[in-house]
Design a protein around this motif. Sequence first.
Motif, short mmCIF file in Angstrom:
data_model
loop_
_atom_site.label_atom_id
_atom_site.label_comp_id
_atom_site.label_asym_id
_atom_site.label_seq_id
_atom_site.Cartn_x
_atom_site.Cartn_y
_atom_site.Cartn_z
N GLU B 98 0.89 -0.88 0.13
CA GLU B 98 -0.01 0.15 0.02
C GLU B 98 0.48 1.36 -0.06
OE1 GLU B 98 -4.36 0.86 2.14
OE2 GLU B 98 -3.17 -0.30 3.04
N GLN B 99 2.04 1.08 0.61
CA GLN B 99 3.10 2.63 0.88
C GLN B 99 3.67 2.40 -0.37
OE1 GLN B 99 2.45 0.28 3.82
NE2 GLN B 99 0.84 2.45 3.97
N GLU B 100 3.93 1.30 -2.10
CA GLU B 100 4.47 1.50 -2.41
C GLU B 100 5.77 1.00 -2.65
OE1 GLU B 100 3.12 3.29 -6.76
OE2 GLU B 100 3.49 4.87 -5.41
N GLN B 101 5.66 0.45 -1.35
CA GLN B 101 7.53 -0.28 -1.08
C GLN B 101 7.11 -2.01 -1.38
OE1 GLN B 101 9.95 1.13 -0.09
NE2 GLN B 101 9.32 2.62 -0.50
N LEU B 102 8.45 -2.55 -2.15
CA LEU B 102 8.65 -3.88 -2.32
C LEU B 102 9.10 -5.18 -1.39
CD1 LEU B 102 10.42 -3.27 -5.82
CD2 LEU B 102 7.67 -4.13 -5.43
N GLN B 103 8.00 -5.78 -1.10
CA GLN B 103 8.95 -7.01 0.18
C GLN B 103 7.57 -8.08 -0.20
OE1 GLN B 103 5.54 -7.34 3.67
NE2 GLN B 103 5.16 -4.84 2.82
N PRO B 445 5.76 -12.62 -19.75
CA PRO B 445 6.46 -11.10 -19.02
C PRO B 445 7.06 -11.68 -18.09
CG PRO B 445 4.38 -12.75 -18.14
CD PRO B 445 4.81 -13.67 -19.75
N ARG B 446 7.92 -10.41 -18.31
CA ARG B 446 9.00 -10.31 -16.83
C ARG B 446 9.02 -9.76 -15.17
NH1 ARG B 446 11.47 -13.52 -20.10
NH2 ARG B 446 11.91 -12.82 -22.05
N PHE B 447 9.36 -9.61 -14.07
CA PHE B 447 9.37 -9.02 -13.38
C PHE B 447 9.82 -7.54 -13.26
CE2 PHE B 447 10.97 -7.27 -10.01
CZ PHE B 447 9.86 -6.54 -8.78
N PRO B 448 8.89 -6.40 -13.02
CA PRO B 448 7.58 -6.64 -12.49
C PRO B 448 6.60 -6.84 -12.98
CG PRO B 448 8.33 -4.45 -12.42
CD PRO B 448 9.62 -5.30 -13.21
N VAL B 449 5.49 -7.44 -13.11
CA VAL B 449 4.74 -8.02 -13.91
C VAL B 449 3.65 -5.87 -14.49
CG1 VAL B 449 4.25 -10.06 -13.89
CG2 VAL B 449 2.81 -8.67 -12.56
N ASP B 450 3.79 -5.37 -13.57
CA ASP B 450 3.32 -3.59 -13.49
C ASP B 450 4.64 -3.27 -13.25
OD1 ASP B 450 0.95 -4.39 -14.46
OD2 ASP B 450 -0.31 -4.78 -12.18
N PRO B 451 4.17 -1.56 -13.94
CA PRO B 451 5.22 -0.46 -13.92
C PRO B 451 5.35 -0.28 -11.69
CG PRO B 451 4.05 -0.26 -15.60
CD PRO B 451 2.99 -1.38 -14.86
N PHE B 454 10.89 3.52 -9.04
CA PHE B 454 12.42 3.25 -8.35
C PHE B 454 12.34 3.60 -7.25
CE2 PHE B 454 14.01 3.89 -12.73
CZ PHE B 454 14.12 2.63 -13.03
N SER B 455 11.90 4.20 -6.38
CA SER B 455 11.72 4.11 -4.95
C SER B 455 10.99 2.70 -4.24
CB SER B 455 10.54 5.54 -4.48
OG SER B 455 9.36 5.22 -4.92
N LEU B 460 14.26 -2.49 0.62
CA LEU B 460 13.94 -4.22 0.06
C LEU B 460 15.89 -4.26 0.24
CD1 LEU B 460 12.03 -5.88 -1.38
CD2 LEU B 460 13.39 -5.31 -3.04
N GLY B 461 15.86 -5.53 1.16
CA GLY B 461 16.95 -6.15 1.48
C GLY B 461 17.64 -5.04 2.50
N THR B 462 16.94 -4.12 3.01
CA THR B 462 17.80 -3.89 3.91
C THR B 462 17.48 -4.56 5.59
OG1 THR B 462 16.44 -2.05 4.17
CG2 THR B 462 18.22 -2.12 2.47
#
Lengths: 101, 464
Positions: B98-103, B445-451, B454-455, B460-462
Amino acid sequence: MERTLDIQPLAADPITLHINGSPVNAAPGETVLSVLNAVGLRQLARNDHGQVSGAFCGMGVCHCCLVAIDGRAKRRACQTVVRPGMRVETLVNPICSEVPA
Amino acid sequence: MSMRPVIVGGGSAGMAAAIELANEGVGSVLIDEASRPGGVVFRGPLRGGVDVGYLGARYSKALGKLHADFATCARHIDLRLNSRVVGADNQSLMMLDEQEQLQPVGYEQLVLAAGCHERNVPFPGWTLPGVMLLGGLQLQIKSNVVKPLGRTLIAGTGPLLPLVACQLHAAGAKVTGVFEACAFSRIARETLALMNKPQLFLDGLSMLGYLKLHGIPMHYGWGVVAARGEGELSEVSVAPYDQAWQADLKRVQRESVQTLAVGYGFIPRTQLSQQLGLAHGYSADGYLRAECNAWQQSNVPHIHLAGDMAGIRGGEAAMLTGRIAAVSILHQRGVLNAEQAIERRERYLGQLAGIGRFRSGVERYTARGPAQVELPQADTVICRCEQVTREAIDLALQQGVQDMAGLKMRTRVSMGDCQGRMCVGYCSDRLRAATGRADVGWLRPRFPVDPVPFSAFKHLGTEA
C-alpha cells in the motif's frame, strides 16, 4: 467543477480535490477516475507519443487513464482512491510536453 | 511454524478460497490491488450510502451475501488491499504494498486467482476517448456509481451485453442499442445447453424483455465497424456481420453516440502463472490459460489456480474453483483427510458441472468469427502504448515473422505500459492465421509484471 453524471447524489461531508486547478467535490472511498467521469472529463492521458486517451479498461490494466497526482506523473486514475486536497492534472506527460490543442 | 496459505486476487475465487479455509480455522493472506475486495464482479460501490437496486435484485443480494460471509471470517483473513503482486517464485511472492514498497511474502501453499481482463478488438477509431471496454463501463456504473456521458451504444458478444444495457438504463443512462455479433439462430441452437442454469437462462430472457419494454433495440448479427469524433467519440458505425464476422460494408449504419462499450470476450491474467513457469495451454478462443487438475492444482502441487486464470468461466464458477483449491490446501495441510477432501470436492465439482455445460453453450454461440481482424485499416493503431499500426504488423507477417516474440522484436508491440495486455489478442489471432499454427507463443511477462517506481526498491533487502 460540477458533478453532473452521478447515478446517486454524494452523501453528506464530501471532500475537496482539485482537477486542473478547479475544486470539485468527492466522496471518501471513490477513485480519481470516478470523479473525472462524474464531471464528464474524458480526455485524460497523453502518452509518450503525444496521443490522447480516455479510460478504457477501467480496471488498471490498459494504462490509458494515466494522470499526474500531486505532481507525480503516470498515476492510474482508476486505481487511485481520492484524498482531501489531492491535485489531479490531466493530459500531462513528462516526456511529451506538447500543449493540448 | 508453518506459513499461511497466500491467495493472490480478492475476487470471487480468492474470497471463496479464503472463506473455505477460514471455516476450518485456517488463516490466509489475501492480496488484492483494489481498495475493496470483490473483484470486478463483486467489488460493489466504492463510496458509501449507495442503494445498489439499479444493478438488479439478485445481484444486490449476492453482493450482500458474499461480503457478509467474508466479514464473519475476517479474523482469519489477513487482507492486504491496494497491493499488487508483481513477481513470484516457488517459495515467495514480491508484493508492491500500500505504501508502494516492495516486500517479499513467503508461502507454503499458493492460490493464484488473478482473474481476467477483456479482449480488445481494434477497429478504426477505437482509441478515441469515449470508446471503452464493456466491463470497464460496467465497473463505472457498479463501483464508481457514475453514468457514461451522453448516449451509449453497446457492441460485442455474449450475455454481458444485455445485462450492462439493463443496468445502464436502470441507472438513468440512455442506451441507443445493443449489437450482438452472432446471429439469433446460433443462440437459439444452444437453448438446451443454456437450460443447465435455468435461473441464468430466465434472467437472460427477462433482460431481453426489459430491453424490449424500454425500447432498447437488440440487433443480432451486427457488429462494430468504426468510431469517429473530433477529440472524443461522436459517431459509431455498425454493420451486419456474416458467419465469419465479415462486416458487410455496403450496409453500414451510423449512430450518433458519445459512449461506445465494446465487449468481445476475455483473456486470463496469466502473468504470474507464466512467471512461475507453470504448465499452460491454449483455449479454443486462442487465449493462453494456466492448466490445473481436478484439485485446481497446477503442475506444481502446492500452487493452485482458481477462477478465470485457468480458463474463462465467470464468477460463479470462480467461487467453486476457489473453494476446491482451498479444500486441496486443507488436505495438504492435514486439516482434512483424503476421504473428507474428496467428498467435499465432489460436491463442488457437481455444482461446477452444470455451469460447465451452460458455459459451453455460451462459448459455442459467442465463438469469434475469424474475419473480424480485418476491421483495422492500414493506419489503425493496434498497440496503443507503442503506436504500432496494422501496416507494421502486416509487413512483419509478410516478412515471415512466426511468433509473438518475433513480432515484438520486429514492431515493438507489447513493449509499453500495458505490456501487451491490450494487443495480445489481435497479434495472436493474426499470427495464428498467417502461420497456420495453433501455438505462436504468448507474451513472456518478466518481473515486475506491472510498472513499479524506483523508490519501491528503497527498503528491499536492508532488514537483514
